[in-house]
Design an enzyme around this catalytic site. Structure first.
Site, PDB file in Angstrom:
ATOM      1  N   ASP A  13       0.535  -1.593   0.403  1.00  0.00           N
ATOM      2  CA  ASP A  13       0.007   0.430  -0.294  1.00  0.00           C
ATOM      3  C   ASP A  13       1.143   1.011  -0.075  1.00  0.00           C
ATOM      4  OD1 ASP A  13      -2.338  -1.858   0.115  1.00  0.00           O
ATOM      5  OD2 ASP A  13      -1.603  -1.547   2.323  1.00  0.00           O
ATOM      6  N   HIS A  42      -4.283  -3.013  -5.987  1.00  0.00           N
ATOM      7  CA  HIS A  42      -3.608  -1.497  -6.787  1.00  0.00           C
ATOM      8  C   HIS A  42      -4.649  -0.871  -6.559  1.00  0.00           C
ATOM      9  CE1 HIS A  42       0.868  -3.981  -7.811  1.00  0.00           C
ATOM     10  NE2 HIS A  42       0.386  -3.868  -6.227  1.00  0.00           N
TER      11      HIS A  42
END
Ligand code: IMP
Ligand code: MG
Length: 332
Positions: A13, A42
């Site tokens: 992340d 993503h």
């Protein structure tokens, strides 16, 4: 390029999706290969729409880019087919015949086994599917009828593209500190997440790689259990504008300030040639949307310099907002 590996430097992340989408639109990108599995998401903003992709490579934003799923991937067939429709990439995506398949039982095991629950897994079944693969009883992509139209030899396609000097991106998922080998074991994922492992999952030798771009966020987050040096309370994270929820599972992300020691480790183990530093605007709000380095406030520039001094690697890209183009490209 021609062959660039993108790897996360912390606990995932870091904003890899955004960096990939920028490179896909700028370079221009010919081939993008996804590694890892559906535990990772993503996030990509494209044409005003937000995508949280678990399977389709982030390079999809470039309509000429060929998209591939690596043989080392663990594929959730339903997620894959849904995302192919959502992104409209049916004619340009391929999957290796030897990618392995996550089944409903794997996700059930992930959610039911106490040890896995205590680690705070994403519950997507990836660990149990990897166990099954190691036991050599896994189903592979070649065994699944719905996947027939997509099957290909990913290492052959990728190596041919590299040899033809086309622009190739190997898309890592998660981050170094979630690595099965190099992370905060046992609070890690079920695979190695380093640049070498990304190459191995695709089937590309280390001599074929030109750049290793390590993505570091300007502060650190992690979801699930395990150590997080310098962790701040949720209320403090909210106050600083660092509070996030996971793109895949919606869980709260824990937060901490940037950590130079961890950054040095990420650069070392990945063999980084460049750094992408994301979300600078979350630490220095006046940087929001900036596209040139010179106009940044002194403090922000000093932070970027310190990252370079401590890691001895240049910060090539600096993220200043969610859009693919909210970015300072210091290579040009
Ligand atoms: P698993 O990969 O689902 O087995 O989860 C193991 C650990 O890795 C948990 O702490 C998850 O929250 C974390 N994790 C797995 N994938 C990601 C990711 O893409 N981003 C952030 N954390 C992840
Ligand atoms: Mg993610």
């Amino acid at each position: 390029m021609p062959c660039t590996v993108i790897a996360g430097g912390f606990w995932g992340d870091e904003g890899k999706g955004k960096i990939i989408s920028y490179l896909a639109l700028k370079e221009p990108l010919d081939l993008c290969v996804r590694t890892g599995s559906v535990n990772a998401a993503h996030t990509i903003w494209y044409q005003g729409k937000r995508y949280a992709l678990h399977m389709v490579p982030g390079g999809f934003v470039n309509e000429k880019c060929r998209l591939l799923i690596a043989p080392g991937c663990n594929v959730d067939v339903r997620s894959f087919l849904e995302e192919v429709e959502l992104t409209g990439v049916r004619d340009r995506i391929g999957m290796d015949i030897q990618a392995s398949i996550i089944e409903a039982k794997h996700s059930e095991q992930d959610k039911a086994v106490k040890h896995l629950k205590d680690l705070g897994t994403t519950g997507r079944g990836v660990g149990p599917a990897v166990e099954e693969r190691a036991r050599r009883t896994a189903r592979l992509a070649r065994d699944v009828l719905e996947l027939k139209p997509y099957l290909t030899d990913v290492s052959a396609e990728t190596n041919e593209a590299i040899d033809a000097r086309r622009n190739v991106l190997l898309e890592g998922t998660q981050g170094l500190l979630l690595s099965l080998y190099h992370g905060t074991y046992p609070y890690v994922t079920s695979r190695d997440t380093s640049a070498s492992a990304i190459c191995s999952e695709v089937g590309v030798g280390p001599t074929k790689v030109k750049n290793v771009l390590v993505v570091l966020k300007s502060f650190i987050t992690r979801v699930g259990a395990g150590p997080l040096p310098g962790e701040i309370p949720k209320e403090e994270a909210q106050k600083r504008g660092w509070f996030e929820t996971a793109a895949g599972t919606g869980r709260d992300r824990r937060a901490a300030p940037f950590n130079f020691e961890l950054a040095r480790k990420a650069v070392m183990v990945n063999g980084a040639t460049q750094i992408a530093l994301t979300k600078l605007d979350c630490v220095y709000p006046v940087c929001q949307g900036a596209r040139t380095f010179d106009n940044l406030p002194t403090e922000a520039k000093e932070f970027v310099s310190e990252v370079e001094q401590q890691t001895r690697v240049s910060v090539a890209l600096v993220g200043t907002g969610p859009d693919a183009l909210d970015l300072i490209d210091r290579r040009i």
